[in-house]
Design a protein around this motif. Structure first.
Motif, short mmCIF file in Angstrom:
data_model
loop_
_atom_site.label_atom_id
_atom_site.label_comp_id
_atom_site.label_asym_id
_atom_site.label_seq_id
_atom_site.Cartn_x
_atom_site.Cartn_y
_atom_site.Cartn_z
N GLY A 49 0.78 -1.23 0.00
CA GLY A 49 0.00 0.00 0.00
C GLY A 49 0.81 1.28 0.00
O GLY A 49 0.25 2.35 0.25
N VAL A 50 2.11 1.19 -0.27
CA VAL A 50 2.95 2.38 -0.32
C VAL A 50 2.82 3.02 -1.70
O VAL A 50 2.97 2.35 -2.72
N SER A 51 2.55 4.32 -1.74
CA SER A 51 2.47 5.03 -3.01
C SER A 51 3.88 5.28 -3.53
O SER A 51 4.67 5.98 -2.90
N ILE A 52 4.20 4.68 -4.66
CA ILE A 52 5.48 4.90 -5.33
C ILE A 52 5.17 5.51 -6.69
O ILE A 52 4.51 4.90 -7.52
N HIS A 53 5.67 6.73 -6.92
CA HIS A 53 5.37 7.44 -8.16
C HIS A 53 6.52 7.29 -9.15
O HIS A 53 7.65 7.70 -8.87
N SER A 54 6.23 6.68 -10.28
CA SER A 54 7.24 6.46 -11.30
C SER A 54 7.41 7.70 -12.17
O SER A 54 6.66 8.66 -12.07
N SER A 119 19.30 13.63 11.35
CA SER A 119 19.92 12.91 10.24
C SER A 119 20.02 13.78 9.00
O SER A 119 19.28 14.75 8.84
N TRP A 120 20.98 13.42 8.15
CA TRP A 120 21.19 14.08 6.86
C TRP A 120 21.31 12.99 5.82
O TRP A 120 21.67 11.85 6.12
N GLY A 121 21.01 13.30 4.59
CA GLY A 121 21.15 12.31 3.55
C GLY A 121 21.05 12.92 2.16
O GLY A 121 20.83 14.13 2.00
N LYS A 122 21.20 12.06 1.17
CA LYS A 122 21.05 12.46 -0.22
C LYS A 122 20.51 11.26 -0.98
O LYS A 122 20.92 10.13 -0.73
N GLY A 123 19.57 11.52 -1.87
CA GLY A 123 18.98 10.40 -2.58
C GLY A 123 18.43 10.79 -3.94
O GLY A 123 18.60 11.93 -4.40
N ALA A 124 17.79 9.83 -4.57
CA ALA A 124 17.25 9.99 -5.92
C ALA A 124 15.75 10.20 -5.87
O ALA A 124 15.06 9.71 -4.97
N VAL A 125 15.25 10.94 -6.86
CA VAL A 125 13.83 11.28 -6.91
C VAL A 125 13.22 10.80 -8.22
O VAL A 125 13.80 10.99 -9.30
N SER A 126 12.05 10.18 -8.13
CA SER A 126 11.27 9.82 -9.32
C SER A 126 9.97 10.61 -9.29
O SER A 126 9.65 11.28 -8.32
N GLY A 127 9.20 10.49 -10.37
CA GLY A 127 7.90 11.13 -10.39
C GLY A 127 7.65 11.92 -11.65
O GLY A 127 8.48 11.99 -12.56
N SER A 128 6.48 12.54 -11.70
CA SER A 128 6.10 13.41 -12.81
C SER A 128 4.95 14.29 -12.34
O SER A 128 4.27 13.97 -11.36
N ASN A 130 3.14 16.76 -10.26
CA ASN A 130 3.40 17.18 -8.88
C ASN A 130 3.69 16.01 -7.95
O ASN A 130 3.93 16.22 -6.76
N LYS A 131 3.67 14.80 -8.45
CA LYS A 131 3.87 13.62 -7.62
C LYS A 131 5.33 13.17 -7.66
O LYS A 131 5.97 13.19 -8.71
N PHE A 132 5.83 12.76 -6.50
CA PHE A 132 7.24 12.39 -6.41
C PHE A 132 7.44 11.27 -5.41
O PHE A 132 6.61 11.04 -4.52
N THR A 133 8.58 10.59 -5.54
CA THR A 133 9.04 9.64 -4.53
C THR A 133 10.54 9.79 -4.38
O THR A 133 11.28 9.80 -5.37
N PHE A 134 10.98 9.92 -3.14
CA PHE A 134 12.40 10.08 -2.81
C PHE A 134 12.93 8.76 -2.26
O PHE A 134 12.30 8.15 -1.39
N PHE A 135 14.09 8.31 -2.75
CA PHE A 135 14.71 7.06 -2.31
C PHE A 135 16.12 7.35 -1.80
O PHE A 135 16.91 8.02 -2.46
N GLU A 136 16.43 6.77 -0.65
CA GLU A 136 17.75 6.98 -0.05
C GLU A 136 18.24 5.66 0.56
O GLU A 136 17.48 4.97 1.25
N GLU A 137 19.49 5.31 0.29
CA GLU A 137 20.06 4.10 0.87
C GLU A 137 21.04 4.47 1.98
O GLU A 137 21.85 5.39 1.84
N GLU A 138 20.96 3.73 3.10
CA GLU A 138 21.89 3.92 4.20
C GLU A 138 22.43 2.56 4.64
O GLU A 138 21.89 1.52 4.27
#
Length: 208
Positions: A49-54, A119-128, A130-138
């Protein structure tokens, strides 16, 4: 006769509609996103049920947002619902230094009322749109090595007033080594999921 004409008219309309192509957002992700979250992980998160925006044209998401309505809706053990609905300590989230193509961004979390960030971080963003999804690996480990690799995800719809349909995945376990100590009980594929109570918006604010 009139009935036959009407039936023919409706049939022609239905045939016309069936021939029209539906505009479907392509389910594609940049290489930067796929490095963090391969398709099998994205599919798994969506199944819970997680919204992931491609998409590879994400919006500008820079700003500071107040996270004061987050509740736990899934803990690491999906069968344990005893903590569901627990309200999370209010924080503020900052997205900054987004790249020119909007596909990379820095994050910073800070508990409200504290002088320093958690915390601080940097990651990648997908979407189109106004919708987005941010991904970060730690990673989690010590001088003896890395015990866990995990992913954090923030998803929603950006607006002038804040982030709508806010979803936050905390520590999706991507990899776990055999050297992990006994107190690291999380298993691969487990994660926590937070959403905003009553689907409230995570409003914009001026500073952390």
């Amino acid at each position: 006769m009139k009935t036959s004409v009407k039936a023919l008219f409706y049939l022609m309309v239905l045939l016309s509609l069936s021939c029209q192509k539906k505009e479907v957002e392509p389910d594609i992700f940049s290489e930067e996103v796929q490095k963090v979250a391969p398709q099998n992980i994205i599919d798994d998160l969506r199944s819970w049920g997680v919204s992931i925006h491609s998409g590879v044209t994400p919006p500008d998401i820079e700003g500071v947002f107040t996270l004061d309505y987050r509740i736990l809706v899934r803990t690491y053990d999906p069968d344990d619902k005893s903590q569901n609905g627990f309200r999370i300590t209010p924080h503020r989230l900052a997205f900054s230094e987004q790249s020119a193509d909007n596909q990379l961004v820095k994050t910073e979390f800070r508990e409200i009322g504290k002088a320093s960030s958690d915390s601080w971080g940097k990651g990648a963003v997908s979407g189109s749109g106004n919708k987005f999804t941010f991904f970060e690996e730690e990673v989690y480990g010590n001088s003896n090595g890395v015990y866990l690799r995990y992913i954090n995800v923030i998803s929603g719809e950006i607006s002038e007033s804040g982030i709508k349909d806010f979803h936050e995945v905390n520590a999706y376990i991507k990899e776990k080594t055999s050297e992990a100590p006994s107190h690291v009980v999380q298993k691969i594929g487990q994660f926590q999921l937070f959403k905003n109570k009553d689907n409230r918006i995570s409003s914009r604010t001026d500073k952390l």
